[in-house]
Design an enzyme around this catalytic site. Sequence first.
Site, PDB file in Angstrom:
ATOM      1  N   GLY A  71       0.842  -1.173   0.042  1.00 41.69           N
ATOM      2  CA  GLY A  71       0.017  -0.095   0.120  1.00 41.69           C
ATOM      3  C   GLY A  71       0.734   1.392   0.001  1.00 41.69           C
ATOM      4  N   SER A  72       2.080   1.081  -0.480  1.00 45.12           N
ATOM      5  CA  SER A  72       2.778   2.740  -0.399  1.00 45.12           C
ATOM      6  C   SER A  72       2.309   3.590  -1.590  1.00 45.12           C
ATOM      7  CB  SER A  72       4.175   2.441  -0.798  1.00 45.12           C
ATOM      8  OG  SER A  72       4.829   1.732  -2.242  1.00 45.12           O
ATOM      9  N   ASN A  73       1.583   3.014  -2.446  1.00 47.29           N
ATOM     10  CA  ASN A  73       1.177   3.815  -3.609  1.00 47.29           C
ATOM     11  C   ASN A  73      -0.125   4.611  -2.872  1.00 47.29           C
ATOM     12  OD1 ASN A  73       2.652   4.333  -6.145  1.00 47.29           O
ATOM     13  ND2 ASN A  73       2.768   1.919  -5.709  1.00 47.29           N
ATOM     14  N   LYS A 104     -14.716 -15.956 -10.676  1.00 46.45           N
ATOM     15  CA  LYS A 104     -14.496 -14.344 -10.776  1.00 46.45           C
ATOM     16  C   LYS A 104     -15.173 -13.471 -11.207  1.00 46.45           C
ATOM     17  CE  LYS A 104     -11.372 -12.445 -14.432  1.00 46.45           C
ATOM     18  NZ  LYS A 104     -10.187 -11.750 -14.176  1.00 46.45           N
ATOM     19  N   MET A 134      -3.467  -7.496  -7.183  1.00 49.59           N
ATOM     20  CA  MET A 134      -2.768  -8.578  -7.853  1.00 49.59           C
ATOM     21  C   MET A 134      -3.714  -9.528  -8.749  1.00 49.59           C
ATOM     22  SD  MET A 134       0.371  -7.692  -7.059  1.00 49.59           S
ATOM     23  CE  MET A 134       1.002  -9.228  -7.678  1.00 49.59           C
ATOM     24  N   ARG A 135      -4.716  -8.790  -9.243  1.00 47.64           N
ATOM     25  CA  ARG A 135      -5.514  -9.567  -9.952  1.00 47.64           C
ATOM     26  C   ARG A 135      -5.980  -8.784 -11.432  1.00 47.64           C
ATOM     27  NH1 ARG A 135      -7.838 -13.677  -7.123  1.00 47.64           N
ATOM     28  NH2 ARG A 135      -7.242 -13.600  -5.074  1.00 47.64           N
ATOM     29  N   ASN A 183      -3.905   2.056 -13.649  1.00 44.85           N
ATOM     30  CA  ASN A 183      -3.140   0.991 -12.964  1.00 44.85           C
ATOM     31  C   ASN A 183      -1.642   1.612 -12.827  1.00 44.85           C
ATOM     32  OD1 ASN A 183      -2.054  -1.451 -11.858  1.00 44.85           O
ATOM     33  ND2 ASN A 183      -1.244  -1.895 -13.888  1.00 44.85           N
ATOM     34  N   HIS A 199       2.492   0.538 -13.246  1.00 40.69           N
ATOM     35  CA  HIS A 199       3.164  -0.611 -13.555  1.00 40.69           C
ATOM     36  C   HIS A 199       4.777  -0.460 -13.423  1.00 40.69           C
ATOM     37  CE1 HIS A 199       4.058  -4.592 -15.057  1.00 40.69           C
ATOM     38  NE2 HIS A 199       5.078  -4.066 -16.000  1.00 40.69           N
TER      39      HIS A 199
HETATM   40  C1  GRF Z   1       4.371  -1.349  -7.125  1.00 41.73           C
HETATM   41  O1  GRF Z   1       5.441  -1.528  -7.313  1.00 41.73           O
HETATM   42  C2  GRF Z   1       3.109  -1.007  -8.297  1.00 41.73           C
HETATM   43  O2  GRF Z   1       3.939  -0.484  -9.351  1.00 41.73           O
HETATM   44  C3  GRF Z   1       2.937  -2.377  -8.622  1.00 41.73           C
HETATM   45  O3  GRF Z   1       2.770  -3.198  -7.547  1.00 41.73           O
HETATM   46  C4  GRF Z   1       3.438  -2.577  -6.378  1.00 41.73           C
HETATM   47  C5  GRF Z   1       2.684  -2.055  -5.307  1.00 41.73           C
HETATM   48  O4  GRF Z   1       3.282  -1.649  -4.182  1.00 41.73           O
HETATM   49  N1  GRF Z   1       1.716  -2.575  -9.608  1.00 41.73           N
HETATM   50  P1  GRF Z   1       2.204  -0.748  -2.938  1.00 41.73           P
HETATM   51  O5  GRF Z   1       1.366  -1.891  -2.412  1.00 41.73           O
HETATM   52  O6  GRF Z   1       1.954   0.415  -3.686  1.00 41.73           O
HETATM   53  O7  GRF Z   1       3.350  -0.469  -1.888  1.00 41.73           O
END
Ligand code: GRF
Length: 205
Positions: A14-16, A67, A92-93, A109, A111
């Site tokens: 969850g850092s983003n 799903k 992650m899906r 998203n 990436h």
């Molecule tokens: C990040 O590297 C993002 O680019 C990828 O998954 C990771 C998620 O990190 N899709 P966080 O959970 O936001 O810390």
Amino acid sequence: MNRTVLGILVSGRGSNLQAILDAILAERLKAKIGVVISDNPDAPALKRVAGFDITTTVIERRKFADKRSFEKAIAAELQLHHVELVLLAGFMRILGGEFISQFPGRIMNIHPALLPAFPGLDAQAQAVKYGVKVSGCTIHFVDEGVDTGPIILQEAVPVLDGDDEHALAERILHVEHKLYPRAVGLFCEGRLRIEGRKVIISEKR
Ligand code: GRF
């Protein structure tokens, strides 16, 4: 200006999510988090918004027969909270077409590579293994493919000789935390327009 309502989907660290929350708290982003949805009850991401009067919901895949019904439950939760923009932040899906069509041009998203290079899992490890000298981060709209949607923003970082995937991931993450709030901000200001595969960014009014 009205605040755009965000629905943020997470699975892990969850850092983003934190970077988006920080940008909102600092008034750098005119948005509001309507709901955070995790498919993982133990995601550390959930703790990051505790104490902020933000609704969190856990929707686990294993509790649904398929799903489609799992994604229907996520979509219903997003609608319930009047979400205008869906952010995948370490979710992650892979989302199916039916879900995506309910939020046309309204799912982003992040990436950790310069798409179309190194889509899918472990992008940083793929980049190190390949031996590229430059990698980076991409923010894109989500379509039905894996990391194939129209690109909103990208930023490069160098890949250094001694890097393993962790060192590279760390360098990219630093950029991710700047770039995601910036892309969300452009959406909130109504400055993003999708034309085929291209995202046109208009000047600030
Ligand atoms: C990040 O590297 C993002 O680019 C990828 O998954 C990771 C998620 O990190 N899709 P966080 O959970 O936001 O810390």
